[in-house]
Design a protein around this motif. Sequence first.
Motif, PDB file in Angstrom:
ATOM      1  N   SER A   1       0.837  -1.161   0.025  1.00  0.00           N
ATOM      2  CA  SER A   1       0.069  -0.012   0.039  1.00  0.00           C
ATOM      3  C   SER A   1       0.688   1.192   0.136  1.00  0.00           C
ATOM      4  CB  SER A   1      -0.815  -0.190   1.114  1.00  0.00           C
ATOM      5  OG  SER A   1      -1.979  -1.215   0.968  1.00  0.00           O
ATOM      6  N   ARG A   2       1.818   1.175   0.731  1.00  0.00           N
ATOM      7  CA  ARG A   2       2.720   2.309   0.774  1.00  0.00           C
ATOM      8  C   ARG A   2       3.440   2.695  -0.472  1.00  0.00           C
ATOM      9  NH1 ARG A   2       4.590  -0.045   5.665  1.00  0.00           N
ATOM     10  NH2 ARG A   2       6.453  -0.838   4.871  1.00  0.00           N
ATOM     11  N   LEU A   3       3.881   1.589  -1.368  1.00  0.00           N
ATOM     12  CA  LEU A   3       4.461   1.850  -2.599  1.00  0.00           C
ATOM     13  C   LEU A   3       3.447   2.225  -3.553  1.00  0.00           C
ATOM     14  CD1 LEU A   3       6.814  -1.395  -3.251  1.00  0.00           C
ATOM     15  CD2 LEU A   3       7.441   1.028  -3.039  1.00  0.00           C
ATOM     16  N   TRP A   4       2.288   1.755  -3.631  1.00  0.00           N
ATOM     17  CA  TRP A   4       1.390   2.162  -4.636  1.00  0.00           C
ATOM     18  C   TRP A   4       0.928   3.581  -4.299  1.00  0.00           C
ATOM     19  CZ3 TRP A   4       0.721   1.376  -9.446  1.00  0.00           C
ATOM     20  CH2 TRP A   4      -0.463   1.846  -9.884  1.00  0.00           C
ATOM     21  N   ASN A   5       0.670   3.852  -3.053  1.00  0.00           N
ATOM     22  CA  ASN A   5       0.404   5.219  -2.918  1.00  0.00           C
ATOM     23  C   ASN A   5       1.331   6.392  -3.180  1.00  0.00           C
ATOM     24  OD1 ASN A   5      -2.232   4.393  -1.686  1.00  0.00           O
ATOM     25  ND2 ASN A   5      -1.169   4.557   0.483  1.00  0.00           N
ATOM     26  N   ARG A   6       2.445   5.968  -3.388  1.00  0.00           N
ATOM     27  CA  ARG A   6       3.541   6.951  -4.032  1.00  0.00           C
ATOM     28  C   ARG A   6       3.621   6.749  -5.316  1.00  0.00           C
ATOM     29  NH1 ARG A   6       8.913   6.809  -5.167  1.00  0.00           N
ATOM     30  NH2 ARG A   6       9.473   4.822  -4.357  1.00  0.00           N
TER      31      ARG A   6
ATOM     32  N   ALA B   1       4.051 -17.170  -9.801  1.00  0.00           N
ATOM     33  CA  ALA B   1       3.772 -16.400  -8.447  1.00  0.00           C
ATOM     34  C   ALA B   1       5.218 -16.533  -7.951  1.00  0.00           C
ATOM     35  CB  ALA B   1       3.010 -17.440  -7.612  1.00  0.00           C
ATOM     36  N   ASP B   2       6.179 -17.057  -8.107  1.00  0.00           N
ATOM     37  CA  ASP B   2       7.657 -16.768  -7.624  1.00  0.00           C
ATOM     38  C   ASP B   2       8.232 -15.458  -8.433  1.00  0.00           C
ATOM     39  OD1 ASP B   2      10.355 -17.704  -6.596  1.00  0.00           O
ATOM     40  OD2 ASP B   2      10.799 -17.536  -8.834  1.00  0.00           O
ATOM     41  N   LEU B   3       7.860 -15.422  -9.770  1.00  0.00           N
ATOM     42  CA  LEU B   3       8.128 -13.983 -10.425  1.00  0.00           C
ATOM     43  C   LEU B   3       7.814 -12.913  -9.492  1.00  0.00           C
ATOM     44  CD1 LEU B   3       9.328 -12.235 -12.780  1.00  0.00           C
ATOM     45  CD2 LEU B   3       7.138 -12.587 -13.836  1.00  0.00           C
ATOM     46  N   GLY B   4       6.551 -12.795  -9.109  1.00  0.00           N
ATOM     47  CA  GLY B   4       5.837 -11.875  -8.357  1.00  0.00           C
ATOM     48  C   GLY B   4       6.568 -11.738  -7.030  1.00  0.00           C
ATOM     49  N   ARG B   5       6.803 -12.699  -6.413  1.00  0.00           N
ATOM     50  CA  ARG B   5       7.451 -12.561  -5.147  1.00  0.00           C
ATOM     51  C   ARG B   5       9.043 -11.820  -5.330  1.00  0.00           C
ATOM     52  NH1 ARG B   5       5.053 -15.197  -0.802  1.00  0.00           N
ATOM     53  NH2 ARG B   5       3.492 -16.883  -1.341  1.00  0.00           N
ATOM     54  N   THR B   6       9.610 -12.566  -6.413  1.00  0.00           N
ATOM     55  CA  THR B   6      11.089 -12.010  -6.680  1.00  0.00           C
ATOM     56  C   THR B   6      10.970 -10.622  -6.857  1.00  0.00           C
ATOM     57  OG1 THR B   6      11.657 -14.022  -7.291  1.00  0.00           O
ATOM     58  CG2 THR B   6      13.188 -12.244  -7.977  1.00  0.00           C
ATOM     59  N   THR B   7      10.155 -10.257  -7.698  1.00  0.00           N
ATOM     60  CA  THR B   7      10.003  -8.658  -8.244  1.00  0.00           C
ATOM     61  C   THR B   7       9.552  -7.853  -7.017  1.00  0.00           C
ATOM     62  OG1 THR B   7       9.456  -9.288 -10.357  1.00  0.00           O
ATOM     63  CG2 THR B   7       8.853  -7.053  -9.679  1.00  0.00           C
ATOM     64  N   LEU B   8       8.573  -8.109  -6.037  1.00  0.00           N
ATOM     65  CA  LEU B   8       8.175  -7.340  -4.951  1.00  0.00           C
ATOM     66  C   LEU B   8       9.353  -7.243  -4.148  1.00  0.00           C
ATOM     67  CD1 LEU B   8       4.656  -8.621  -4.757  1.00  0.00           C
ATOM     68  CD2 LEU B   8       5.216  -6.318  -5.495  1.00  0.00           C
ATOM     69  N   CYS B   9      10.186  -8.325  -4.013  1.00  0.00           N
ATOM     70  CA  CYS B   9      11.132  -8.466  -2.872  1.00  0.00           C
ATOM     71  C   CYS B   9      12.270  -7.410  -3.349  1.00  0.00           C
ATOM     72  CB  CYS B   9      11.927  -9.515  -2.943  1.00  0.00           C
ATOM     73  SG  CYS B   9      13.265  -9.787  -1.700  1.00  0.00           S
ATOM     74  N   ARG B  10      12.411  -7.192  -4.568  1.00  0.00           N
ATOM     75  CA  ARG B  10      13.730  -6.380  -5.285  1.00  0.00           C
ATOM     76  C   ARG B  10      13.020  -4.755  -5.035  1.00  0.00           C
ATOM     77  NH1 ARG B  10      14.326  -9.813 -10.366  1.00  0.00           N
ATOM     78  NH2 ARG B  10      16.332 -11.206  -9.577  1.00  0.00           N
ATOM     79  N   LEU B  11      11.468  -4.708  -5.449  1.00  0.00           N
ATOM     80  CA  LEU B  11      10.967  -3.439  -5.007  1.00  0.00           C
ATOM     81  C   LEU B  11      11.099  -2.997  -3.438  1.00  0.00           C
ATOM     82  CD1 LEU B  11       8.089  -3.749  -7.621  1.00  0.00           C
ATOM     83  CD2 LEU B  11       9.947  -2.367  -7.986  1.00  0.00           C
TER      84      LEU B  11
END
Length: 298
Positions: free
Chosen positions: A179-184, A283-293
């Motif tokens: 939520s914090r990321l998207w709000n920005r 699903a693993d792609l989503g987790r990996t990308t979000l972890c980097r972000l």
Amino acid sequence: MPMHEDQLDITTDQVRALLKEQAPAWAHGPIAALPTSGTVNSIFRVGKDHTARFPLRPDRPAVVAARLERDVAAMIEFSQASPFPAPIPVLRGRPGHRFPLPWSLQTWLPGEVATPRSHEASDQFAADLATLIVALRSQDTKGRTFTGTGRGGALTDHDEWVQLCIERSEGLLDTRAMSRLWNRFRELPRRGPDVMSHTDLIPANLLVVRDRLAGVLDTGDFQAADPALDLVSVWHLLDAPRRAILRAYVGSDDLEWERGRAWAFQQAAGLVWYYEKTNPTMADLGRTTLCRLFTEES
């Protein structure tokens, strides 16, 4: 378990019957379903030189036929623009043999499918990816601008989807951080005209041979879009030092770079909850990308 509740199925026997009827020159060699992480098409290898693609989701045949016609034009344009090989369309097939939708045949490309971490520490792969993005951006848009509701237009158009993803991700991901990321991200302004973009540079659409980019798949959505859109690839595929290499080559300023992060977030936010049980690779792609972000934010 099917990825989509309304998913269409097709067998190798049906594929062969369709080929015998509509493309007999390619109907007599080996035909094999490919185990891919793709979410849009079932894909079959046909002989040594071709692949056949069949839509996974129901739709009106006329709508699918029109989409395939646009895809063919985009694929040809992409293949002429890309410094790396891309599939060439061969045939637009008709419904038949209990498969209700048009389908397509295209050329096969050699190589291994990239994964989120397979080449994250490769300087050469980062440079190849940058070369691809710059080459696509340099193409003439011919006056075209982004149309449609997918990624590539206004970030705020995706508020409802991202909010749904955050709600569905409770217990799977850090939803407060999301939520914090998207709000920005959603407030980031837009500068600069649209450029030509692959629009979906995820690992599954990139082929590699050893340390090099060897081919680009799923090119039917090549279109004009936000210049930041193809930067999703850096968050899907590269570690921090390699992201810096690509950024220097592409020449992204702070705003463009952050909008690239925003598009990567918008894409990754829906991958975990939707595909957790049906497509672990996505699903693993989503987790990996979000972890980097998340790590970049801290």
